[in-house]
Design an enzyme around this catalytic site. Structure first.
Site, mmCIF file in Angstrom:
data_model
loop_
_atom_site.group_PDB
_atom_site.id
_atom_site.type_symbol
_atom_site.label_atom_id
_atom_site.label_comp_id
_atom_site.label_asym_id
_atom_site.label_seq_id
_atom_site.Cartn_x
_atom_site.Cartn_y
_atom_site.Cartn_z
ATOM 1 N N ASN A 8 -2.635 1.701 0.077
ATOM 2 C CA ASN A 8 -2.300 0.360 0.582
ATOM 3 C C ASN A 8 -3.158 0.115 1.822
ATOM 4 O O ASN A 8 -2.865 0.628 2.895
ATOM 5 C CB ASN A 8 -0.805 0.311 0.926
ATOM 6 C CG ASN A 8 -0.417 -1.016 1.554
ATOM 7 O OD1 ASN A 8 -1.165 -1.990 1.481
ATOM 8 N ND2 ASN A 8 0.749 -1.056 2.181
ATOM 9 N N TRP A 9 -4.211 -0.697 1.633
ATOM 10 C CA TRP A 9 -5.135 -0.933 2.755
ATOM 11 C C TRP A 9 -4.565 -1.909 3.777
ATOM 12 O O TRP A 9 -5.177 -2.156 4.799
ATOM 13 C CB TRP A 9 -6.473 -1.465 2.218
ATOM 14 C CG TRP A 9 -7.323 -0.446 1.530
ATOM 15 C CD1 TRP A 9 -7.010 0.859 1.265
ATOM 16 C CD2 TRP A 9 -8.656 -0.640 1.036
ATOM 17 N NE1 TRP A 9 -8.060 1.481 0.618
ATOM 18 C CE2 TRP A 9 -9.084 0.587 0.475
ATOM 19 C CE3 TRP A 9 -9.533 -1.725 0.999
ATOM 20 C CZ2 TRP A 9 -10.346 0.749 -0.111
ATOM 21 C CZ3 TRP A 9 -10.789 -1.571 0.417
ATOM 22 C CH2 TRP A 9 -11.186 -0.335 -0.131
ATOM 23 N N LYS A 10 -3.418 -2.498 3.457
ATOM 24 C CA LYS A 10 -2.802 -3.506 4.342
ATOM 25 C C LYS A 10 -3.850 -4.574 4.692
ATOM 26 O O LYS A 10 -4.632 -4.942 3.823
ATOM 27 C CB LYS A 10 -2.205 -2.838 5.583
ATOM 28 C CG LYS A 10 -1.333 -1.636 5.230
ATOM 29 C CD LYS A 10 -0.458 -1.196 6.346
ATOM 30 C CE LYS A 10 0.184 0.129 5.998
ATOM 31 N NZ LYS A 10 1.403 0.390 6.697
ATOM 32 N N HIS A 96 7.395 -4.638 0.252
ATOM 33 C CA HIS A 96 7.010 -3.680 1.309
ATOM 34 C C HIS A 96 7.774 -4.041 2.584
ATOM 35 O O HIS A 96 7.990 -5.213 2.871
ATOM 36 C CB HIS A 96 5.493 -3.758 1.535
ATOM 37 C CG HIS A 96 4.976 -2.638 2.381
ATOM 38 N ND1 HIS A 96 5.133 -2.635 3.746
ATOM 39 C CD2 HIS A 96 4.335 -1.483 2.058
ATOM 40 C CE1 HIS A 96 4.601 -1.517 4.230
ATOM 41 N NE2 HIS A 96 4.118 -0.801 3.227
ATOM 42 N N GLU A 98 6.916 -4.162 5.538
ATOM 43 C CA GLU A 98 6.187 -5.043 6.474
ATOM 44 C C GLU A 98 6.318 -6.504 6.048
ATOM 45 O O GLU A 98 6.261 -7.403 6.878
ATOM 46 C CB GLU A 98 4.716 -4.601 6.568
ATOM 47 C CG GLU A 98 4.595 -3.317 7.372
ATOM 48 C CD GLU A 98 3.349 -2.496 7.102
ATOM 49 O OE1 GLU A 98 2.429 -2.988 6.413
ATOM 50 O OE2 GLU A 98 3.298 -1.348 7.578
ATOM 51 N N GLU A 166 10.384 4.358 0.841
ATOM 52 C CA GLU A 166 9.601 4.306 2.074
ATOM 53 C C GLU A 166 10.533 4.065 3.262
ATOM 54 O O GLU A 166 10.823 2.906 3.608
ATOM 55 C CB GLU A 166 8.602 3.147 2.010
ATOM 56 C CG GLU A 166 7.545 3.287 0.948
ATOM 57 C CD GLU A 166 6.240 2.637 1.412
ATOM 58 O OE1 GLU A 166 5.248 3.362 1.494
ATOM 59 O OE2 GLU A 166 6.237 1.453 1.721
ATOM 60 N N GLY A 172 3.748 4.259 9.235
ATOM 61 C CA GLY A 172 2.780 4.038 10.306
ATOM 62 C C GLY A 172 3.165 4.656 11.642
ATOM 63 O O GLY A 172 2.599 4.310 12.677
ATOM 64 N N SER A 212 3.777 7.797 6.494
ATOM 65 C CA SER A 212 2.987 8.762 7.269
ATOM 66 C C SER A 212 2.525 9.968 6.438
ATOM 67 O O SER A 212 2.567 11.110 6.908
ATOM 68 C CB SER A 212 3.760 9.218 8.513
ATOM 69 O OG SER A 212 3.967 8.117 9.374
ATOM 70 N N GLY A 233 -0.601 4.498 3.368
ATOM 71 C CA GLY A 233 -1.110 3.375 4.152
ATOM 72 C C GLY A 233 -2.268 3.824 5.028
ATOM 73 O O GLY A 233 -3.407 3.949 4.575
HETATM 74 C C1 PEP Z 1 2.648 1.985 3.644
HETATM 75 O O1 PEP Z 1 1.909 1.113 4.044
HETATM 76 O O2 PEP Z 1 3.337 1.793 2.630
HETATM 77 C C2 PEP Z 1 2.710 3.262 4.342
HETATM 78 C C3 PEP Z 1 3.462 4.206 3.847
HETATM 79 O O3 PEP Z 1 1.985 3.360 5.494
HETATM 80 P P1 PEP Z 1 1.646 4.725 6.276
HETATM 81 O O4 PEP Z 1 1.105 5.701 5.271
HETATM 82 O O5 PEP Z 1 0.610 4.317 7.286
HETATM 83 O O6 PEP Z 1 2.901 5.212 6.903
#
Ligand code: PEP
Length: 252
Positions: A8-10, A96, A98, A166, A172, A212, A233
């Site tokens: 997931n490049w966000k 998600h 976010e 998640e 993050g 993470s 992410g």
């Molecule tokens: C995500 O964006 O779904 C995610 C798990 O981010 P990260 O790996 O940065 O925690």
């Protein structure tokens, strides 16, 4: 079954050039990846770039980070599941945390999920609790996200459903969950899916972990955590880290 790893490049990277470089190095590093299916989910604007990219198609698929529930029409700024499919997208992330933090309700998530699955895409429903809800074994918020997201979805569409656990506090933050907790949570999630769709259908729904994930902890989540894959992410924005995560998982 191959493990599924979604990048997931966000809202990154900042330019076409950097997106090309990232895809190039990931593709080069993972030419011979084994036992894994990799999905790159860039921002919408880079979908054409990535769909024309020479990624080894047997391992790589194109993903999107969101979709809208209508098929087309006067919805400024939105993108439909049909448009995504026509752009080569195979999988879309829905709900998600976010996006939920920006105000997306379970009702909206449900409509998006239904549109994505009904439009022939695979869809990842993200669920997870906040830090303060942690104490409870199976927080109500997760149950609600699951039940309200999936209510009235036709059983025939569940073959394209994926669940991503998640925990919001792990996204993050550099504070990943433990494989033991992830294992327990995946059992609770699967039990809930059994109740909704019956064992035969629900046992085939892949359950992923996200939060993470790094090259150091990735193998533990699919090993001891027994999940079917990972949603990555931050670490997916560094080609070396992402390649290492995929290699570690592929070697389990
Ligand atoms: C995500 O964006 O779904 C995610 C798990 O981010 P990260 O790996 O940065 O925690």
């Amino acid at each position: 079954m191959k493990k599924l790893i979604i990048a997931n490049w966000k809202m990154n990277p900042g330019s076409q050039r950097d997106a090309s470089r990232l895809a190039h190095f990931v593709g080069r590093g993972l030419r011979k990846a084994k036992n894994v299916e990799i999905v790159l989910a860039p921002p919408f604007v880079y979908l054409p770039l990535l769909s024309n990219f020479k990624l080894p198609t047997s391992n790589f698929k194109l993903g999107a980070q969101d979709t809208f529930w209508e098929k087309g029409g006067a919805y400024t700024g939105e993108i439909s599941a049909l448009q995504l499919k026509a752009s080569g997208v195979k999988l879309v992330i829905v709900g998600h945390s976010e996006r939920r933090a920006l105000g997306e309700s379970n009702e909206v998530v449900h409509k998006k999920l239904n549109a994505a699955l009904g439009g022939g895409l695979k869809a990842v429903l993200c669920v997870g609790e906040k830090e303060k809800e942690r104490e409870i074994v199976f927080p109500k918020i997760i149950r609600d996200e699951l039940h309200e997201g999936l209510r009235k979805i036709k059983k025939s569409l569940i073959k394209n459903l994926i669940i991503a656990y998640e925990p919001v506090w792990a996204i993050g933050t550099g504070k990943a969950d433990t494989p033991k907790d992830v294992y327990e949570m995946s059992i609770l999630l699967r039990r809930e899916l059994y109740k909704m769709f019956g064992k035969k259908i629900a046992s085939k729904v892949p359950i992923l972990y996200g939060g993470s994930v790094t090259a150091e902890n990735a193998a533990e989540f699919v090993g001891r955590g027994m999940v079917d894959g990972l949603l990555v992410g931050g670490a997916s924005l560094n080609a070396k880290s992402f390649v290492k995560i995929v290699e570690e998982v592929g070697a389990t």
